[in-house]
Write a protein that holds these residues in place. Structure first.
Motif, PDB file in Angstrom:
ATOM      1  N   HIS A  15      11.175   7.445 -12.877  1.00 33.92           N
ATOM      2  CA  HIS A  15       9.975   7.086 -13.637  1.00 33.92           C
ATOM      3  C   HIS A  15       9.159   8.324 -13.936  1.00 33.92           C
ATOM      4  N   GLY A  16       8.527   8.320 -15.053  1.00 34.26           N
ATOM      5  CA  GLY A  16       7.463   9.265 -15.341  1.00 34.26           C
ATOM      6  C   GLY A  16       6.162   8.498 -15.229  1.00 34.26           C
ATOM      7  N   ALA A  17       5.287   8.893 -14.330  1.00 34.96           N
ATOM      8  CA  ALA A  17       4.019   8.176 -14.147  1.00 34.96           C
ATOM      9  C   ALA A  17       3.119   8.472 -15.342  1.00 34.96           C
TER      10      ALA A  17
ATOM     11  N   ALA B  15       4.872  12.588 -19.404  1.00 38.07           N
ATOM     12  CA  ALA B  15       5.563  11.912 -18.306  1.00 38.07           C
ATOM     13  C   ALA B  15       7.021  11.638 -18.663  1.00 38.07           C
ATOM     14  N   SER B  16       7.277  11.246 -19.893  1.00 38.19           N
ATOM     15  CA  SER B  16       8.654  10.979 -20.331  1.00 38.19           C
ATOM     16  C   SER B  16       9.496  12.248 -20.304  1.00 38.19           C
TER      17      SER B  16
ATOM     18  N   HIS C 142       0.799  -1.221   0.000  1.00 42.31           N
ATOM     19  CA  HIS C 142       0.000   0.000   0.000  1.00 42.31           C
ATOM     20  C   HIS C 142       0.833   1.272   0.000  1.00 42.31           C
ATOM     21  N   ASP C 143       2.100   1.172   0.367  1.00 42.32           N
ATOM     22  CA  ASP C 143       2.950   2.362   0.391  1.00 42.32           C
ATOM     23  C   ASP C 143       3.728   2.561  -0.911  1.00 42.32           C
ATOM     24  N   ALA C 144       3.514   1.699  -1.899  1.00 42.04           N
ATOM     25  CA  ALA C 144       4.197   1.850  -3.189  1.00 42.04           C
ATOM     26  C   ALA C 144       3.606   3.029  -3.955  1.00 42.04           C
ATOM     27  N   LEU C 145       4.486   3.813  -4.557  1.00 37.84           N
ATOM     28  CA  LEU C 145       4.044   4.965  -5.332  1.00 37.84           C
ATOM     29  C   LEU C 145       3.515   4.578  -6.703  1.00 37.84           C
ATOM     30  N   LEU C 146       4.077   3.534  -7.280  1.00 36.91           N
ATOM     31  CA  LEU C 146       3.652   3.100  -8.603  1.00 36.91           C
ATOM     32  C   LEU C 146       4.036   1.654  -8.821  1.00 36.91           C
ATOM     33  N   VAL C 147       3.539   1.113  -9.916  1.00 34.45           N
ATOM     34  CA  VAL C 147       3.871  -0.252 -10.323  1.00 34.45           C
ATOM     35  C   VAL C 147       4.746  -0.158 -11.561  1.00 34.45           C
ATOM     36  N   ASP C 148       5.888  -0.800 -11.509  1.00 32.26           N
ATOM     37  CA  ASP C 148       6.858  -0.781 -12.595  1.00 32.26           C
ATOM     38  C   ASP C 148       6.880  -2.146 -13.254  1.00 32.26           C
TER      39      ASP C 148
END
Length: 119
Positions: A82-84, A97-98, A54-60
């Protein structure tokens, strides 16, 4: 490298100028990694992430192999920027994002000290 990135994210100007200078923000934190894109916040994967990461900012979905290889060489200092570009329930924002991720990475590289043994 994390300290330099934190300093840059806290307000150093890194966004540059351009037609899409939209005041992006930078966040430093944990990233979940795996082979699955989370396209729906009601999916099994989204539920599993909510329970266990739950504390992850994003999924890579791309960086895991790179980081695993870098981990094998303890002399390397690496950081993934990363660019979200995809948000659950929203459209693809890849070009913007890029550009923002590239601006942040270049700003970070410009602030790193140069060392004689750097490649």
């Amino acid at each position: 490298m994390i300290q330099y990135a934190r300093h840059l994210a806290r307000g150093e100007p890194w966004t540059g100028r351009g037609p899409d200078a939209d005041s992006p923000r930078a966040f430093l934190g944990l990233v979940a990694t795996g082979p699955t894109v989370v396209g729906d916040d009601r999916s099994w994967t989204a539920g599993m992430l909510a329970r266990h990461a739950h504390d992850a900012l994003l999924v890579d979905t791309e960086g895991h192999g790179f980081l695993q290889g870098a981990y094998l060489n303890p002399r390397l200092d690496v950081l993934v920027v990363h660019g979200a570009s995809h948000r659950v329930g929203r459209g693809d924002e890849s070009p913007r994002a890029s550009r923002n991720a590239a601006r942040f990475a270049l700003g970070l590289l410009a602030r790193l000290p140069r060392t004689p043994d750097a490649c």
